[in-house]
Scaffold this active site. Structure first.
Site, PDB file in Angstrom:
ATOM      1  CG  ASP A  95      -1.937   1.045   1.249  1.00 32.10           C
ATOM      2  OD1 ASP A  95      -2.128   1.696   0.204  1.00 32.10           O
ATOM      3  OD2 ASP A  95      -2.558   1.250   2.300  1.00 32.10           O
ATOM      4  CD  GLU A 192      -4.946   1.523  -6.383  1.00 33.63           C
ATOM      5  OE1 GLU A 192      -4.843   2.363  -5.464  1.00 33.63           O
ATOM      6  OE2 GLU A 192      -5.767   0.596  -6.368  1.00 33.63           O
TER       7      GLU A 192
END
Length: 433
Positions: A95, A192
């Protein structure tokens, strides 16, 4: 320019290897004890006929604060999958990583959120910007995106300005992506790109320009996180104009669908909503937009699991309630330190924080009523909730005492985790109920 001028119908060339399914939910598990309870919520979605796959995420900052390694998150996720017999895909998200922080995530993770926030707004090399503008004449003039009523009128100066703001960030994402390919191999992870940490929401044509730059960098992104209007504070509801969010969300869906056809981006490219959790007032808009465009969505993060652990401990009473009160007492005492890393994503009204000596006298019901995100309960206290949200460092310092309490009260904690994730997040976003 119209759609045909964009080369409508370009084949997608970036969809090789690992694919993220249509619906996915990002779940945090700070203390690596709730993977099974979180997965149970995804299993429940399947019982309603909708596949929602889990993406476990934990940022480098959270690992540093707690003193854990990404490998521990992987072990917990794998164990839950095995124990519950989950046969669908699941992922582990590195993340918000960059080249400085990525190495510890490479082996255990298969989803990488490329964080380029530091580069947004930094001017790219003038020759790179000029080359980009020259390469994309379709972005200059009248730009028509299907399903958006009015065409966008641009000129070279506008495209140059957008490229000046975002091209360096996209190039940085390209460097991180190529490093990951070198270490993990092409197609062995889901990339992403996060573009949400900027001053204002991107317009659809700005998002189209960003996606064109991403395609030029040959990053086969499967999710992109743009900036939306409003505040996405940690663990509390959305603050902003829901109608404006709805418009932006649907226009972004249209821009992504168009970019897939125009630039050969992966067919499963979808929006990632970096929600900070619990954005209940926009969940209907997300569901309806996704349904309208037959699109996918990645809801990240969904369900504040750490707070559900505290709620479960408080509900259990006895030692569990004592620990919950101790966490609040210490969080209150170290408030400035705990809030500092999250200053831009919390809004705590100090006048509404109860004194620790008052909380010390609370029953289980009083504590859980103040903490649980039930806006219909007059005792619900968003400031109390947000302070505890950033107070996980206190529990981390308790070490085994906190973890042992979770294990001793596993049933009540797990029930809260599963119920929260399914009823408050998965159900409204993916089932529309």
């Amino acid at each position: 320019m119209n759609a045909k001028a964009f080369g409508d119908g370009v084949e997608t060339t970036m969809s090789k290897g690992m694919k993220l399914p249509k619906f996915s939910v990002g779940v945090g598990d700070r203390f690596a004890h709730q993977a099974k309870a979180q997965l149970a919520a995804c299993i429940k979605a399947g019982e309603f006929g909708v596949e929602v796959v889990p993406v476990w995420n934990k940022s480098n900052r959270e690992h540093m604060i707690i003193g854990t390694e990404p490998s521990q998150t992987r072990i917990a996720a794998d164990a839950a999958v095995k124990e519950l017999g989950w046969t669908k895909p699941y992922f582990l998200d590195a993340d918000h990583i960059n080249l400085k922080t990525v190495d510890r995530f490479i082996a255990p993770c298969d989803f990488f959120t490329l964080d380029v926030a530091e580069e947004i707004g930094k001017a790219a090399k003038p020759e790179d910007v000029a080359a980009f503008v020259q390469q994309h004449p379709e972005l200059i003039g009248e730009v028509t995106i299907p399903h958006i009523a009015e065409p966008f009128k641009t000129d070279a100066a506008f495209v140059t300005g957008v490229a000046n703001k975002f091209l360096a960030a996209v190039q940085d994402a390209g460097r991180i992506y190529r490093y990951l390919v070198e270490k993990k191999g092409e197609g062995n992870f889901v990339p992403e790109v996060s573009m949400d940490e900027t001053d204002s929401p991107q317009t659809p044509v700005e998002l189209l320009i960003i996606l064109a730059a991403i395609a030029d960098e040959k990053i086969p992104i499967q999710t992109i996180a743009p900036k939306f209007t409003g505040r996405f504070n940690k663990g509390v509801d959305y603050v902003g104009d829901v109608a404006q969010f709805t418009k932006e969300f649907e226009e972004d869906l249209a821009a992504i669908a168009f970019a897939i056809k125009t630039y050969g981006l992966p067919e499963n490219l979808k929006l990632s909503v970096h929600s900070g959790s619990d954005k209940f007032s926009i969940y209907k808009a997300i569901h309806e937009g996704v349904k309208k465009f037959n699109a996918g969505v990645h809801l990240k993060t969904a369900g504040t699991t750490w707070l559900e652990e505290l709620i479960g401990l408080a509900e259990a009473g006895g030692t569990g309630l004592d620990i919950a009160k101790e966490v609040y007492r210490e969080a209150y005492a170290h408030s400035d330190e705990l809030r500092a890393p999250y200053a831009t994503v919390i809004d705590i009204d100090d006048a509404k924080l109860p004194k620790p000596e008052v909380v010390e006298g609370w029953t289980s019901v009083q504590f859980t009523s103040a903490l649980r995100h039930d806006q219909g309960n007059p005792a619900y206290n968003p400031s109390f909730r947000q302070l505890l949200h950033v107070g996980f460092k206190i529990a981390a310092k308790m070490g085994d005492r906190y973890l042992n309490a979770l294990e001793a009260n596993e049933e009540v904690v797990a029930k809260n985790v599963t119920t929260n994730l399914f009823d408050r997040h998965i159900r409204p976003v993916f089932l529309g109920q």
